[in-house]
Design a protein around this motif. Structure first.
Motif, mmCIF file in Angstrom:
data_model
loop_
_atom_site.group_PDB
_atom_site.id
_atom_site.type_symbol
_atom_site.label_atom_id
_atom_site.label_comp_id
_atom_site.label_asym_id
_atom_site.label_seq_id
_atom_site.Cartn_x
_atom_site.Cartn_y
_atom_site.Cartn_z
ATOM 1 N N ALA A 121 0.833 -1.212 0.000
ATOM 2 C CA ALA A 121 0.000 0.000 0.000
ATOM 3 C C ALA A 121 0.859 1.249 0.000
ATOM 4 C CB ALA A 121 -0.972 0.011 1.177
ATOM 5 N N GLN A 122 1.980 1.174 -0.691
ATOM 6 C CA GLN A 122 2.903 2.301 -0.825
ATOM 7 C C GLN A 122 3.357 2.386 -2.272
ATOM 8 O OE1 GLN A 122 5.579 0.408 2.079
ATOM 9 N NE2 GLN A 122 5.735 2.400 3.061
ATOM 10 N N THR A 123 3.637 3.596 -2.731
ATOM 11 C CA THR A 123 4.350 3.739 -3.989
ATOM 12 C C THR A 123 5.834 3.551 -3.698
ATOM 13 O OG1 THR A 123 4.637 6.113 -3.672
ATOM 14 C CG2 THR A 123 2.653 5.396 -4.890
ATOM 15 N N PHE A 124 6.635 3.484 -4.747
ATOM 16 C CA PHE A 124 8.082 3.357 -4.568
ATOM 17 C C PHE A 124 8.615 4.530 -3.743
ATOM 18 C CE2 PHE A 124 12.415 4.275 -6.070
ATOM 19 C CZ PHE A 124 13.043 3.098 -5.718
ATOM 20 N N GLY A 125 8.142 5.741 -4.056
ATOM 21 C CA GLY A 125 8.596 6.935 -3.329
ATOM 22 C C GLY A 125 8.211 6.904 -1.862
ATOM 23 N N LYS A 126 6.979 6.521 -1.571
ATOM 24 C CA LYS A 126 6.543 6.436 -0.175
ATOM 25 C C LYS A 126 7.357 5.390 0.586
ATOM 26 C CE LYS A 126 1.792 8.149 -0.390
ATOM 27 N NZ LYS A 126 1.863 8.820 -1.682
ATOM 28 N N ARG A 127 7.653 4.284 -0.083
ATOM 29 C CA ARG A 127 8.458 3.241 0.558
ATOM 30 C C ARG A 127 9.868 3.742 0.856
ATOM 31 N NH1 ARG A 127 7.817 -1.665 2.135
ATOM 32 N NH2 ARG A 127 9.333 -3.323 1.798
ATOM 33 N N MET A 128 10.424 4.521 -0.059
ATOM 34 C CA MET A 128 11.782 5.042 0.122
ATOM 35 C C MET A 128 11.882 6.010 1.304
ATOM 36 S SD MET A 128 13.820 3.588 -1.988
ATOM 37 C CE MET A 128 15.242 4.629 -1.882
ATOM 38 N N VAL A 129 10.845 6.817 1.521
ATOM 39 C CA VAL A 129 10.899 7.796 2.614
ATOM 40 C C VAL A 129 10.228 7.299 3.891
ATOM 41 C CG1 VAL A 129 11.059 9.767 1.027
ATOM 42 C CG2 VAL A 129 8.821 9.063 1.878
ATOM 43 N N GLY A 130 9.642 6.081 3.854
ATOM 44 C CA GLY A 130 9.099 5.476 5.065
ATOM 45 C C GLY A 130 7.731 5.975 5.482
ATOM 46 N N ILE A 131 6.864 6.223 4.488
ATOM 47 C CA ILE A 131 5.493 6.614 4.804
ATOM 48 C C ILE A 131 4.535 5.673 4.086
ATOM 49 C CG2 ILE A 131 6.073 9.012 5.261
ATOM 50 C CD1 ILE A 131 5.059 9.755 2.502
ATOM 51 N N LYS A 132 3.284 5.656 4.555
ATOM 52 C CA LYS A 132 2.318 4.694 4.026
ATOM 53 C C LYS A 132 0.907 5.267 4.107
ATOM 54 C CE LYS A 132 0.830 -0.066 4.844
ATOM 55 N NZ LYS A 132 1.119 -1.295 5.566
ATOM 56 N N VAL A 133 0.062 4.869 3.175
ATOM 57 C CA VAL A 133 -1.339 5.278 3.163
ATOM 58 C C VAL A 133 -2.159 4.251 3.935
ATOM 59 C CG1 VAL A 133 -3.340 5.803 1.722
ATOM 60 C CG2 VAL A 133 -1.045 6.353 0.902
ATOM 61 N N VAL A 134 -2.991 4.735 4.859
ATOM 62 C CA VAL A 134 -3.924 3.881 5.599
ATOM 63 C C VAL A 134 -5.284 4.560 5.630
ATOM 64 C CG1 VAL A 134 -2.161 2.809 7.069
ATOM 65 C CG2 VAL A 134 -3.296 4.897 7.840
ATOM 66 N N ARG A 135 -6.319 3.812 6.000
ATOM 67 C CA ARG A 135 -7.642 4.412 6.200
ATOM 68 C C ARG A 135 -7.596 5.304 7.438
ATOM 69 N NH1 ARG A 135 -12.132 1.705 4.065
ATOM 70 N NH2 ARG A 135 -13.224 3.558 4.841
ATOM 71 N N MET A 136 -8.579 6.151 7.590
ATOM 72 C CA MET A 136 -8.604 7.074 8.731
ATOM 73 C C MET A 136 -8.666 6.334 10.061
ATOM 74 S SD MET A 136 -8.049 10.155 8.094
ATOM 75 C CE MET A 136 -8.531 10.900 9.641
ATOM 76 N N ASP A 137 -9.249 5.138 10.072
ATOM 77 C CA ASP A 137 -9.305 4.370 11.320
ATOM 78 C C ASP A 137 -8.049 3.525 11.533
ATOM 79 O OD1 ASP A 137 -9.602 2.336 9.471
ATOM 80 O OD2 ASP A 137 -11.554 1.668 10.210
ATOM 81 N N GLY A 138 -7.060 3.671 10.635
ATOM 82 C CA GLY A 138 -5.799 2.947 10.771
ATOM 83 C C GLY A 138 -5.771 1.610 10.062
ATOM 84 N N SER A 139 -6.897 1.192 9.497
ATOM 85 C CA SER A 139 -6.940 -0.104 8.815
ATOM 86 C C SER A 139 -6.277 -0.005 7.438
ATOM 87 C CB SER A 139 -8.386 -0.580 8.681
ATOM 88 O OG SER A 139 -9.135 0.334 7.904
#
Length: 197
Positions: A121-139
């Motif tokens: 659930a990350q793009t290559f860029g998000k994976r490189m900088v250590g961030i991730k997309v989640v739902r608002m409830d954290g799921s």
């Protein structure tokens, strides 16, 4: 021998650590203190936490600079292989080489981005900088929500508004919740997870 008490069960006869006159309703999943109905909340991970521990369990939102960095890495990740493919293709065949090699590089990058989205659930860029997309409830976020609500729908709205939507979408991140308009559309947030996640 008495059975150990489950963390999910209501503690019988125990008193709240903050309000000793009140019966405990649960046990904090982090510190182990008893908490009454006034002193606990359910966290994003669906566990019970006392009001002191809950803020420490919430994932840290991604910074604006890390989100910008991820976008820049993603753009370079698409443009550079395509540019190299075009150069190599031109050297091989001046008529069709650039199209075939450049197009092949673009397809490869897009397939890899899709793979990373499916797996993490990350793009290559998000994976490189250590961030991730989640739902608002954290799921976790489903692929459809990632692709359609976070990308396709904003692209359609952007095209219909001559890219005014895209500008506003980016600027909204400077508001207090640090979410873009596409985050509101998709009911998502971007959190810091570290580069090993």
């Amino acid at each position: 021998m008495s059975q150990p008490m489950s963390m999910d069960s209501e503690p019988r006869g125990a008193q709240c650590a903050i309000h000793p006159e009140r019966s405990a309703a649960t046990i904090c999943n982090r510190c182990g203190n008893y908490a009454c109905e006034l002193c606990f909340q359910v966290g994003a991970d669906r566990q019970d936490y006392c009001t002191d521990c809950l803020p420490r369990t919430e994932p840290q939102l991604a910074t604006r600079s890390s989100r910008l960095g991820a976008v820049m890495v993603d753009q370079l990740f698409v443009v550079l292989p395509m540019f190299v493919g075009i150069l190599l293709g031109t050297a091989v065949d001046k008529d069709w080489g650039a199209i075939l090699f450049g197009g092949g590089a673009l397809v490869f990058v897009l397939c890899y981005q899709l793979y990373v989205l499916l797996e993490h659930a990350q793009t290559f860029g998000k994976r490189m900088v250590g961030i991730k997309v989640v739902r608002m409830d954290g799921s976790p976020v489903g692929l459809g929500r990632l692709l359609v609500l976070r990308n396709v729908v904003p692209a359609i709205i952007g095209s219909a508004t001559c890219n005014v939507f895209n500008l506003v979408d980016s600027l909204v991140i400077f508001a207090e919740p640090s979410r873009c308009l596409h985050d509101y559309i998709a009911d998502t947030k971007v959190i810091h997870v570290g580069k090993d996640a």
